[in-house]
Every structure is written in C-alpha cells, then in structure tokens.
Design a protein around this motif. Sequence first.
Motif, PDB file in Angstrom:
ATOM      1  N   LEU A 261      39.895  23.776 -40.395  1.00  0.00           N
ATOM      2  CA  LEU A 261      38.443  23.562 -40.388  1.00  0.00           C
ATOM      3  C   LEU A 261      38.083  22.337 -41.220  1.00  0.00           C
ATOM      4  O   LEU A 261      37.217  21.540 -40.837  1.00  0.00           O
ATOM      5  CB  LEU A 261      37.726  24.807 -40.929  1.00  0.00           C
ATOM      6  N   ALA A 262      38.756  22.184 -42.363  1.00  0.00           N
ATOM      7  CA  ALA A 262      38.485  21.032 -43.223  1.00  0.00           C
ATOM      8  C   ALA A 262      38.894  19.742 -42.511  1.00  0.00           C
ATOM      9  O   ALA A 262      38.172  18.743 -42.519  1.00  0.00           O
ATOM     10  CB  ALA A 262      39.252  21.180 -44.543  1.00  0.00           C
ATOM     11  N   ARG A 263      40.025  19.784 -41.855  1.00  0.00           N
ATOM     12  CA  ARG A 263      40.527  18.615 -41.121  1.00  0.00           C
ATOM     13  C   ARG A 263      39.520  18.182 -40.057  1.00  0.00           C
ATOM     14  O   ARG A 263      39.337  16.996 -39.811  1.00  0.00           O
ATOM     15  CB  ARG A 263      41.861  18.996 -40.479  1.00  0.00           C
ATOM     16  N   LEU A 264      38.857  19.167 -39.443  1.00  0.00           N
ATOM     17  CA  LEU A 264      37.890  18.861 -38.397  1.00  0.00           C
ATOM     18  C   LEU A 264      36.472  18.717 -38.952  1.00  0.00           C
ATOM     19  O   LEU A 264      35.490  18.749 -38.198  1.00  0.00           O
ATOM     20  CB  LEU A 264      37.955  19.922 -37.303  1.00  0.00           C
ATOM     21  N   ASN A 265      36.389  18.553 -40.262  1.00  0.00           N
ATOM     22  CA  ASN A 265      35.110  18.239 -40.912  1.00  0.00           C
ATOM     23  C   ASN A 265      34.018  19.280 -40.708  1.00  0.00           C
ATOM     24  O   ASN A 265      32.836  18.954 -40.579  1.00  0.00           O
ATOM     25  CB  ASN A 265      34.600  16.865 -40.451  1.00  0.00           C
ATOM     26  N   ILE A 266      34.424  20.552 -40.646  1.00  0.00           N
ATOM     27  CA  ILE A 266      33.423  21.622 -40.657  1.00  0.00           C
ATOM     28  C   ILE A 266      33.108  21.901 -42.120  1.00  0.00           C
ATOM     29  O   ILE A 266      34.000  22.233 -42.896  1.00  0.00           O
ATOM     30  CB  ILE A 266      33.967  22.916 -40.006  1.00  0.00           C
ATOM     31  N   PRO A 267      31.835  21.737 -42.516  1.00  0.00           N
ATOM     32  CA  PRO A 267      31.474  21.927 -43.929  1.00  0.00           C
ATOM     33  C   PRO A 267      31.871  23.315 -44.437  1.00  0.00           C
ATOM     34  O   PRO A 267      31.715  24.305 -43.723  1.00  0.00           O
ATOM     35  CB  PRO A 267      29.946  21.777 -43.948  1.00  0.00           C
ATOM     36  N   GLU A 268      32.369  23.340 -45.656  1.00  0.00           N
ATOM     37  CA  GLU A 268      32.909  24.576 -46.211  1.00  0.00           C
ATOM     38  C   GLU A 268      31.885  25.705 -46.246  1.00  0.00           C
ATOM     39  O   GLU A 268      32.247  26.875 -46.124  1.00  0.00           O
ATOM     40  CB  GLU A 268      33.465  24.305 -47.621  1.00  0.00           C
ATOM     41  N   ASN A 269      30.593  25.340 -46.400  1.00  0.00           N
ATOM     42  CA  ASN A 269      29.585  26.412 -46.476  1.00  0.00           C
ATOM     43  C   ASN A 269      29.356  27.099 -45.127  1.00  0.00           C
ATOM     44  O   ASN A 269      28.635  28.078 -45.048  1.00  0.00           O
ATOM     45  CB  ASN A 269      28.269  25.878 -47.055  1.00  0.00           C
ATOM     46  N   LEU A 270      29.983  26.600 -44.051  1.00  0.00           N
ATOM     47  CA  LEU A 270      29.852  27.252 -42.750  1.00  0.00           C
ATOM     48  C   LEU A 270      31.021  28.192 -42.440  1.00  0.00           C
ATOM     49  O   LEU A 270      30.957  28.986 -41.502  1.00  0.00           O
ATOM     50  CB  LEU A 270      29.778  26.198 -41.621  1.00  0.00           C
ATOM     51  N   TRP A 271      32.100  28.093 -43.190  1.00  0.00           N
ATOM     52  CA  TRP A 271      33.315  28.831 -42.847  1.00  0.00           C
ATOM     53  C   TRP A 271      33.112  30.335 -42.781  1.00  0.00           C
ATOM     54  O   TRP A 271      33.775  31.019 -42.021  1.00  0.00           O
ATOM     55  CB  TRP A 271      34.457  28.525 -43.842  1.00  0.00           C
ATOM     56  N   HIS A 272      32.195  30.827 -43.632  1.00  0.00           N
ATOM     57  CA  HIS A 272      31.984  32.280 -43.695  1.00  0.00           C
ATOM     58  C   HIS A 272      30.956  32.765 -42.688  1.00  0.00           C
ATOM     59  O   HIS A 272      30.657  33.953 -42.625  1.00  0.00           O
ATOM     60  CB  HIS A 272      31.543  32.687 -45.101  1.00  0.00           C
ATOM     61  N   LEU A 273      30.402  31.838 -41.903  1.00  0.00           N
ATOM     62  CA  LEU A 273      29.348  32.222 -40.960  1.00  0.00           C
ATOM     63  C   LEU A 273      29.895  32.315 -39.543  1.00  0.00           C
ATOM     64  O   LEU A 273      30.806  31.581 -39.174  1.00  0.00           O
ATOM     65  CB  LEU A 273      28.223  31.178 -40.994  1.00  0.00           C
ATOM     66  N   PRO A 274      29.320  33.212 -38.743  1.00  0.00           N
ATOM     67  CA  PRO A 274      29.734  33.258 -37.338  1.00  0.00           C
ATOM     68  C   PRO A 274      29.288  31.989 -36.622  1.00  0.00           C
ATOM     69  O   PRO A 274      28.177  31.502 -36.866  1.00  0.00           O
ATOM     70  CB  PRO A 274      29.015  34.487 -36.784  1.00  0.00           C
ATOM     71  N   PRO A 275      30.121  31.425 -35.737  1.00  0.00           N
ATOM     72  CA  PRO A 275      29.814  30.132 -35.128  1.00  0.00           C
ATOM     73  C   PRO A 275      28.688  30.146 -34.109  1.00  0.00           C
ATOM     74  O   PRO A 275      28.301  29.079 -33.632  1.00  0.00           O
ATOM     75  CB  PRO A 275      31.131  29.724 -34.445  1.00  0.00           C
ATOM     76  N   ALA A 276      28.154  31.344 -33.772  1.00  0.00           N
ATOM     77  CA  ALA A 276      27.124  31.415 -32.728  1.00  0.00           C
ATOM     78  C   ALA A 276      25.949  30.482 -33.017  1.00  0.00           C
ATOM     79  O   ALA A 276      25.330  29.948 -32.106  1.00  0.00           O
ATOM     80  CB  ALA A 276      26.639  32.854 -32.572  1.00  0.00           C
ATOM     81  N   THR A 277      25.654  30.281 -34.300  1.00  0.00           N
ATOM     82  CA  THR A 277      24.483  29.470 -34.651  1.00  0.00           C
ATOM     83  C   THR A 277      24.831  28.002 -34.888  1.00  0.00           C
ATOM     84  O   THR A 277      23.959  27.204 -35.187  1.00  0.00           O
ATOM     85  CB  THR A 277      23.829  30.014 -35.935  1.00  0.00           C
TER      86      THR A 277
END
Lengths: 265, 252
Positions: B156-172
């Motif tokens: 996720l970090a490699r693909l630049n997904i901000p860390e504060n999103l990791w714990h959230l469901p991706p639906a949003t």
Amino acid sequence: MSAHAARGADHPILSVRHLSKRFGRVQAVDDVSFDLFPGEVLGIVGESGSGKTTLLRAVAGQEAPDTGAVLYRDRWGGLVDLHALPEGRRRRLHRTDLGLVQQNPRDGLRMGVSAGANVGERLMALGHRHYGTIRQSAHDWLARVEVDPARLDDPPAQLSGGMQQRLQIARNLVSEPRLVFMDEPTGGLDVSVQARLLDLLRGLVGELGLAVVLVTHDLGVARLLAHRLMVMQAGRVVETGLTDQVLDDPQAAYSQLLVSSILPV
Amino acid sequence: MDADTPAAASEETMPRTADPGRLMIDVRGLSKTFTLHHQGGVRLAVLDATDLQVAGGECVVLRGPSGAGKSSLLRCLYGNYLAQSGTIQVRGADGWVDVASAPARRILELRRTHLGYVSQFLRAIPRVPAEQVVAQPAIDAGTPGDQALERARTALARLNIPENLWHLPPATFSGGEQQRVNVARAFARDFPILLLDEPTASLDAANRDVVVELVNAARDRGAAIVGIFHDSAVRAAVATRILDLPGKAEAA
C-alpha cells in the motif's frame, strides 16, 4: 473466500443422490444430486417456490424425501445415509457433527431458557457435566459471536433480532460441527445488522473450515459466502458452477434472469 | 517497518513455483460466446479458436479494439467466464489444471496458490479494511496474519495509499485509490501467474510508473504475466510479446 476452501480433501463430506420430494401436485424437489467437499460453502439460490428450502430441509434431515439418498461421510470416513439411520443415531449426529441455522432464530433457539443455556445445551447433550466449564464455553462463544457475555443469563426474547441470530450460530458451532446447513441466515435482519452477521459468518466458516450448505435468495449474500452456486428453478438444478462464474457469466436462461434482476446500488 | 523494502524472498512461505522459461499457460482453441436468452437469444462470439502460450518470465500484452475479447480472455483464464470450447491449461501446484473443465474447488485452489488477478474494478467486501483486503491472498496461501499484513502495508505504501486510509474499507476511496488497492492485492505476494486487466487505467503518471516497476519486477522473478494496458507507453515498458486480438465486425 476462506483459506480452507476445499483444501486437500478429495472425498465429499456430503453426497446427495437423486433426491425428490413432492407435496400433493407440486414437485418441490426433482431429482437433485450434488457433492459437497470439506471446507466448501455451497450456495443454493433461486426464487421463492424454487424448492431450495425443501431441498435444504431434506438434506438436513428435517424432512424425509420421497426418493433419493443423503450420504454423509463421518469423521472416520464411513458413509451413512442420514435418512436410513435409526432415530437415536441421527439425533446424536445432529448434536455432534451437523448444525442447522434457521432463518427465524426462534425456530432454532429454546426461548424458555437463558442465552447461556442455549449454547451450553449442546455440550451437555454431548456428555459435558462440569457446570463451570460449560458456562465458560457459553461465555466464550457469546463473545466470539459478538454478543456481550453479560447477557449470558438473559432469555433470548430480551435480545435483538441480530443478537438472537448470532446466539443461534453460537449454539450450533459450540460443539464444533463439520457440516452446517443455513436457511436464509440473514433473512429477517436490517441491512446494517446483516452486514455484521455476514462478516461474522465469513470469518467463522473460514477459521473452522466448515462445510456449509447455504440457502439464500440474496445473490449478494451468495457472492460473499459461497464458493460454488447451484441455481434452482421449479425443483430442478438449472445451473451449477463457481460462484463468480455463475453470477458474472450465467449460462441458463433462468440464471440470466435472476442475475439481471438485481437492482444496482 | 521499512516501507521501501520489498518482502525478502526468503520470507516466502509458499513454494516458489515461478520459473523463467517454463510454460505456465497453454490455451488452445478457446471459443467464448455469450448467448443472451432474454434478448431474443442473440449470440455474441467474443473469442474464436484463440491460442495463447505464456512461459515464466514473459509478459504477454493483449491488444485490440474495444470488444475484441481481451478482458474475456483474462476472465476465461481466471475461470470467471465459462469457455464454450477449447482447453485452458494453467500450471498449478500439482501440474496442469484445465480451467475450462476443472471442478470449482480445483479452480479455487489454483487461484489461491497461483493466480493473481487485477480486475478493472475492485469488488470491495463491505466493512473490510483496505490492508485486510490486500493481505487476504497471502493469508489464504498460509502466510501468518501479521506477516501478511506487514507485506500488505508495504504494498500500500509503495502504491502511495496514505497510511490513514489503510484501516478503512475501500468502498469510500476514489476510483484511482481503489484501483491501487486492487493492484497492491495482486502484488503483496509473489503469485507465479498474474492476470492484469488495465491495472493502470485510472492512475496518475507517478503511480503508473510504480505499477510498471512492479510488473517488471514480477516478470524478472519469473512470473508469467498476461495483461491489458491501453497506454502504449506502458505497453512498451512491460511487454515481452504482443498478442493481437483483431475483433470481429459481426460481433458488434
């Protein structure tokens, strides 16, 4: 999808052969055969009147079929015909190896005793006698199905619908069954409660490596829980296959109608 | 945690089945037709006697106009679409599996051990956090949960997904974020075979480059890759071979 899905198991845990059941002039189930493998979740989908619930009841031993056999492979590899077993052995098998989660939790719970007793009862039936251990198991299972263990001594009627359904699941799983039948387990619940129950079921089925026959009219539930689908229409199986294949590339006319009738959200 | 270090090969708990030069996919005479029973029984022939062979260390890119059957071919390889005729041999843990005819549990086993698939859209399970979505393939393959999560976070970090999103469901999440979660899921463990359906479609240039790097790294470790990439620069950067699917005028 679970890690245990059909791993390494080459013998079916359940083989249904040429099952038929008629009510008066209605052929509710018409010559249905299928195999279920350990760790596999089979979804049976179809509309009301398709015969899916009758099929489940016959397979689960609740209703005698007119013809056909339901062969269960026990822990020692022996095959037993559930409908040919003497009543006593069949009842025992239902307490040890099999589970049944019904749509209405009131049908699957004993409403006159406490939540804890509902869970502990199966253990007592299996010969557990130590009160403290049984109560501890009941406590642990309530926590596992996300019912506050402080509710242990409450009667089921005082629990919400979603909690009652989770209690029914705990009551079924406490004895570590190998094969569980589920009839619309999320059917009567609000959508938000449904989602939570689905999460719970998905996790438990995976962790315990359960084989499950799941009847549902909800294709979303089927997609989430089932590895394989069987589509029923007028008592017959019209299509069977990998869940996502049946839903994304349905072959039979009836399956195409079912899938295309889902309203997009 | 060092987010920049890819999971070391020695951590891999699955047998390393990727093997450069070894034939991994062997499709012969594949035909795919859709029969639309409720539209007057219209038949759409999408693939007709298609052949495809892919070895470890190859990245075969499918090219052709929209409707030529590129996605359908990938879906047939994954067992998501049912082939009308032909064989789809894919090399699994115990030898070849014909996806066109194997029972469901064999196909699920093959997916679990061998097939990484990036679909065009992420089908998110409600309420499951992004890092769990990404970790699931490794968990299904028997990697311990914490190790799988560690790798998921690295991806996720490699693909630049901000860390504060990791714990959230991706639906949003936004379309691009969801697509990156989808990509991370397929690359968080070393699948011997990767099926990539436009993994760069809704990505910005920086993330597109990350995906190109991931694809090339997978190819270098010996994965057999089949992909669809609309961007010709991306195609040129990853492809070892192009398979042209001409499409059929009468199928329109």
